[in-house]
Write a protein that holds these residues in place. Structure first.
Motif, PDB file in Angstrom:
ATOM      1  N   ASP A  95     -31.692 -44.714   0.319  1.00  0.00           N
ATOM      2  CA  ASP A  95     -30.727 -44.091   1.228  1.00  0.00           C
ATOM      3  C   ASP A  95     -30.028 -45.127   2.104  1.00  0.00           C
TER       4      ASP A  95
ATOM      5  N   GLN B  18     -21.341 -44.066   1.008  1.00  0.00           N
ATOM      6  CA  GLN B  18     -20.698 -42.775   1.188  1.00  0.00           C
ATOM      7  C   GLN B  18     -19.376 -42.954   1.931  1.00  0.00           C
TER       8      GLN B  18
ATOM      9  N   TRP C 195     -16.545 -39.764   6.112  1.00  0.00           N
ATOM     10  CA  TRP C 195     -16.722 -38.403   6.621  1.00  0.00           C
ATOM     11  C   TRP C 195     -18.024 -37.744   6.123  1.00  0.00           C
ATOM     12  N   GLU C 196     -18.710 -38.434   5.239  1.00  0.00           N
ATOM     13  CA  GLU C 196     -19.952 -37.876   4.705  1.00  0.00           C
ATOM     14  C   GLU C 196     -21.140 -38.246   5.599  1.00  0.00           C
ATOM     15  N   ASP C 197     -22.145 -37.387   5.579  1.00  0.00           N
ATOM     16  CA  ASP C 197     -23.365 -37.665   6.344  1.00  0.00           C
ATOM     17  C   ASP C 197     -24.103 -38.854   5.742  1.00  0.00           C
ATOM     18  N   ASP C 198     -24.677 -39.645   6.602  1.00  0.00           N
ATOM     19  CA  ASP C 198     -25.468 -40.790   6.154  1.00  0.00           C
ATOM     20  C   ASP C 198     -26.867 -40.291   5.787  1.00  0.00           C
ATOM     21  N   PRO C 199     -27.291 -40.429   4.523  1.00  0.00           N
ATOM     22  CA  PRO C 199     -28.615 -39.922   4.128  1.00  0.00           C
ATOM     23  C   PRO C 199     -29.768 -40.616   4.848  1.00  0.00           C
TER      24      PRO C 199
ATOM     25  N   ASP D 232     -30.022 -40.942   7.929  1.00  0.00           N
ATOM     26  CA  ASP D 232     -30.253 -40.303   9.228  1.00  0.00           C
ATOM     27  C   ASP D 232     -31.579 -39.546   9.265  1.00  0.00           C
ATOM     28  N   GLU D 233     -31.964 -38.940   8.129  1.00  0.00           N
ATOM     29  CA  GLU D 233     -33.224 -38.186   8.113  1.00  0.00           C
ATOM     30  C   GLU D 233     -34.421 -39.115   8.316  1.00  0.00           C
TER      31      GLU D 233
END
Length: 356
Positions: A275, A280, A283-287, A289-290
């Motif tokens: 990840d 990306q 505008w896409e979420d950064d994986p 972050d989880e």
């Protein structure tokens, strides 16, 4: 090494209580010494830099003494708890031996139950079968009681292991200690039930970690042997993914529960690396972050990536210390230890039910 019925016959509760009483006396002296040090260790009239340094040293000693006292209190509590459990075991063992003698059975040190009764003369085959069935029923009931006593003994071992202060039991400090109730319950499970609950545990931890459920391989380590007597409890292969677990150590629940959490953590490490390197659009979420939400930093992930690129394995000539002290193994050991230490009886029972 598994506890035998022969060993169980020698167990006595009284020495545990005596040891607890001895700790109680030690604790009174330690608490008195700590309180005296805290109150009068440095004269109130003393001022200046040297006095400040002395008070700092005193406070450090008081803190160390308090920690030592807490450890002894936990051990004392464990001894008294174990004393009560061993009293139950003593009654169970005596009841087993009394019933066996009354009904003409012997109980071997290995827990085997053998009939010593001479069959009477029977008037019919029905009477013979009825007598034989009644003997089998009594033998099975005795075997069940023996299993119950042995399971409770495993729980006592776990109580005492958990009560040891930090620094006494290096194995427990490093890998964690199982809840005594879980250890006792484990003894009553069949091999297939043990495998099923571990697989359900893997499923649960993997889901919580955002890792794909691996294929569980119980075969690859079935013949695992090392010249030095060591053993491989499990390993993770991220390509499929696959988790191999050693079926020969199913009588060691603490180590295997630690292992499944340890190995899933390796899966999480690989997931974090993937990840971190994922591309990306803005505008896409950064994986990643989880992972950040769970306290994993990009610096850690980079360190893990470098480590996996130069992984130290004893299979490839590395020393055990090189393998043991590399970042991904330290992190996975911590994960395994924390999971085992925090696994409650209630959660284990829930996983057990879901595995059926």
């Amino acid at each position: 090494m598994a506890i035998t019925f022969g060993q169980l016959k020698t167990w006595k509760a009284a020495p545990l209580g005596d040891a607890g009483d001895g700790l109680k006396a030690d604790l009174r002296l330690l608490e008195s010494s700590r309180d005296e040090l805290e109150a009068n260790g440095v004269a109130k009239s003393w001022t200046g830099a040297a006095a400040d340094a002395a008070r700092g040293h005193r406070d450090s000693l008081v803190k160390d003494l308090s920690s030592h006292i807490t450890g002894k209190q936990e051990m004392q509590k464990a001894l008294y708890t174990a004393e009560a459990e061993v009293e139950v075991i003593e009654r169970l063992v005596q009841g087993i031996l009394d019933r066996a003698k009354t009904n003409e059975f012997t109980v071997g040190d290995d827990g085997s139950v053998t009939s010593t009764a001479t069959p009477p003369q029977f008037k019919s085959r029905f009477e013979a079968e009825e007598w034989g069935n009644s003997r089998q029923n009594i033998a099975q009931e005795l075997a069940d009681e023996i299993e119950k006593a042995l399971a409770k003994a495993v729980g006592v071992d776990a109580i005492l292991a958990r009560g040891l202060p930090t620094g006494i039991d290096e194995q427990g400090d490093e890998y964690g200690n199982i809840d005594p109730a879980i250890a006792e319950k484990w003894e009553t499970l069949t091999v297939e039930e043990r495998k099923a609950v571990l697989e359900e545990m893997v499923k649960k931890i993997a889901a919580e970690s955002g890792v794909d459920m691996p294929t569980i391989d119980w075969n690859d380590l079935g013949n695992d042997t090392w010249d030095d007597g060591s053993i491989t409890y499990g390993y993770w292969n991220d390509e499929e993914p696959t988790m191999a677990l050693n079926p020969n150590v199913l009588d060691d629940p603490g180590q295997l529960i630690n292992t499944v959490a340890h190995e899933v953590r390796h899966g999480r490490q690989h997931e974090a690396i993937d990840d971190m390197n994922d591309w990306q659009f803005w505008w896409e979420d950064d994986p990643f972050d989880e992972h950040k939400a769970d306290g994993i930093t990009e610096q850690q992930a980079e360190e893990w990536e470098d480590n996996f690129d130069d992984y130290k394995s004893t299979d490839n000539g590395a020393t055990f210390d090189e393998y043991y002290n590399q970042p991904v193994e330290k992190d996975a050991r911590n994960a395994g230890r924390d999971y085992l230490n925090n696994l409650t009886e209630e959660e284990f029972n829930r996983i057990l039910e879901e595995s059926r």
